[in-house]
Design a protein around this motif. Structure first.
Motif, PDB file in Angstrom:
ATOM      1  N   UNK A 167       6.810  -4.636   2.079  1.00  0.00           N
ATOM      2  CA  UNK A 167       5.677  -5.003   2.924  1.00  0.00           C
ATOM      3  C   UNK A 167       5.256  -3.767   3.718  1.00  0.00           C
ATOM      4  N   UNK A 168       3.961  -3.477   3.730  1.00  0.00           N
ATOM      5  CA  UNK A 168       3.460  -2.377   4.552  1.00  0.00           C
ATOM      6  C   UNK A 168       3.437  -2.816   6.001  1.00  0.00           C
ATOM      7  N   UNK A 169       3.815  -1.905   6.905  1.00  0.00           N
ATOM      8  CA  UNK A 169       3.899  -2.328   8.298  1.00  0.00           C
ATOM      9  C   UNK A 169       3.785  -1.150   9.260  1.00  0.00           C
ATOM     10  N   UNK A 170       3.391  -1.478  10.503  1.00  0.00           N
ATOM     11  CA  UNK A 170       3.335  -0.561  11.626  1.00  0.00           C
ATOM     12  C   UNK A 170       4.077  -1.235  12.779  1.00  0.00           C
ATOM     13  N   UNK A 195       0.908  -7.602   3.172  1.00  0.00           N
ATOM     14  CA  UNK A 195       1.487  -7.649   1.830  1.00  0.00           C
ATOM     15  C   UNK A 195       0.451  -7.192   0.811  1.00  0.00           C
ATOM     16  N   UNK A 196       0.925  -6.700  -0.309  1.00  0.00           N
ATOM     17  CA  UNK A 196       0.026  -6.262  -1.373  1.00  0.00           C
ATOM     18  C   UNK A 196      -0.694  -7.460  -1.970  1.00  0.00           C
ATOM     19  N   UNK A 197      -1.968  -7.297  -2.215  1.00  0.00           N
ATOM     20  CA  UNK A 197      -2.742  -8.340  -2.880  1.00  0.00           C
ATOM     21  C   UNK A 197      -2.660  -8.085  -4.374  1.00  0.00           C
ATOM     22  N   UNK A 198      -1.882  -8.909  -5.061  1.00  0.00           N
ATOM     23  CA  UNK A 198      -1.636  -8.680  -6.478  1.00  0.00           C
ATOM     24  C   UNK A 198      -0.282  -8.011  -6.668  1.00  0.00           C
ATOM     25  N   UNK A 199      -0.081  -7.392  -7.808  1.00  0.00           N
ATOM     26  CA  UNK A 199       1.191  -6.751  -8.140  1.00  0.00           C
ATOM     27  C   UNK A 199       1.422  -5.527  -7.255  1.00  0.00           C
ATOM     28  N   UNK A 207      -1.247   1.142  -5.972  1.00  0.00           N
ATOM     29  CA  UNK A 207      -2.544   0.992  -5.292  1.00  0.00           C
ATOM     30  C   UNK A 207      -2.630  -0.213  -4.365  1.00  0.00           C
ATOM     31  N   UNK A 208      -2.065  -1.347  -4.753  1.00  0.00           N
ATOM     32  CA  UNK A 208      -2.176  -2.543  -3.912  1.00  0.00           C
ATOM     33  C   UNK A 208      -1.356  -2.416  -2.633  1.00  0.00           C
ATOM     34  N   UNK A 213      -1.222  -0.912   3.299  1.00  0.00           N
ATOM     35  CA  UNK A 213      -0.852  -0.047   4.416  1.00  0.00           C
ATOM     36  C   UNK A 213      -2.071   0.313   5.253  1.00  0.00           C
ATOM     37  N   UNK A 214      -3.166   0.663   4.587  1.00  0.00           N
ATOM     38  CA  UNK A 214      -4.350   1.043   5.351  1.00  0.00           C
ATOM     39  C   UNK A 214      -5.009  -0.168   6.005  1.00  0.00           C
ATOM     40  N   UNK A 215      -4.807  -1.347   5.443  1.00  0.00           N
ATOM     41  CA  UNK A 215      -5.225  -2.570   6.130  1.00  0.00           C
ATOM     42  C   UNK A 215      -4.400  -2.772   7.399  1.00  0.00           C
ATOM     43  N   UNK A 216      -3.106  -2.475   7.309  1.00  0.00           N
ATOM     44  CA  UNK A 216      -2.232  -2.591   8.483  1.00  0.00           C
ATOM     45  C   UNK A 216      -2.639  -1.600   9.564  1.00  0.00           C
TER      46      UNK A 216
END
Length: 238
Positions: A167-170, A195-199, A207-208, A213-216
């Motif tokens: 999971x991408x996080x800050x 979380x990644x959307x898709x695989x 890429x997902x 991460x950049x959404x976070x």
């Protein structure tokens, strides 16, 4: 249980910072922050963390070595992610406060808390670091501090078995400190996860997960600026 691991880790770090038997709970923004318009407000942040892969959970030394080896491709990608956009957040907070008529100034960057030393008296509701020298040094009465702890991904394990997807996080805490007495006028620790959307496991570019991460990063920006955007919004949180 695994969804609570980031917060458990965060409060563990806060416990180490405060040195208290009880971790400092969040503190809603004190109305004094808005009413004392004659005070100068210094806005600062600590070092921006370099994105990294965090592995949490019950793991032995052999497990850790194997898990790190298997995650080498992901680590190579994560370490190319750019978290420097976080530097724009204190700039926006300073500008937002000025627009509302407050005397706000951004302090030289970054602010190293370890150079200030611990507070003489540690108790709930007060900053664990002695920030009072900043009052004289920068001619400010209050300190807004963004303390970034971690950035990148987190994945939980039981031994060599992953129990979650990465999971991408800050991880960041916001402090507002009255420099007269080190009292916390505001304190809020947050973990922003996406979380990644898709695989997620699309090596080597992922890429997902990268997009997550950049959404976070963007969500972190919005959440940190919001309490200072206007008085009504901040006071409604109390």
């Amino acid at each position: 249980m695994t969804r609570y691991l980031p917060l458990i880790a965060l409060f563990g770090a806060l416990l180490g910072l405060t040195g208290c038997a009880t971790p400092q709970p969040p503190v809603p923004l004190d109305q004094a922050f808005w009413t004392e318009k004659q005070d100068r407000i210094g806005v600062a942040y600590n070092d921006i963390p370099k994105p990294t892969v965090a592995m949490v959970g019950q793991q032995g030394l052999l497990d850790i070595a194997i898990n790190q080896g298997l995650a080498s491709g992901l680590r190579s990608k994560v370490e190319t992610w750019d978290a420097q956009a976080l530097e724009r957040i204190p700039v926006e907070i300073t500008g937002t406060l000025k627009e509302q008529g407050y005397q706000a100034v951004q302090l030289p960057k970054p602010l190293h808390l370890e150079a200030l030393g611990e507070a003489k008296e540690k108790k709930l509701g007060y900053f664990a670091v002695d920030a009072s020298p900043l009052k004289q040094r920068y001619q400010v009465d209050k300190l807004v501090l963004l303390s970034f702890s971690n950035a990148g991904t987190e994945r939980s394990y039981y031994g060599m078995i992953p129990t979650s997807d990465p999971v991408s996080r800050i991880v960041v805490s916001t402090y507002v400190v009255d420099l007269d007495d080190n009292r916390l006028l505001y304190y809020k620790p947050i973990v922003v996860s996406r979380t990644a959307e898709g695989e997620w496991d699309e090596s080597p570019e992922f890429p997902n997960l990268t997009n997550a991460f950049y959404q976070a990063l963007d969500a972190t920006h919005q959440e940190l600026v919001a309490p200072f955007r206007n008085q009504q919004l901040s006071l409604s949180d109390q």
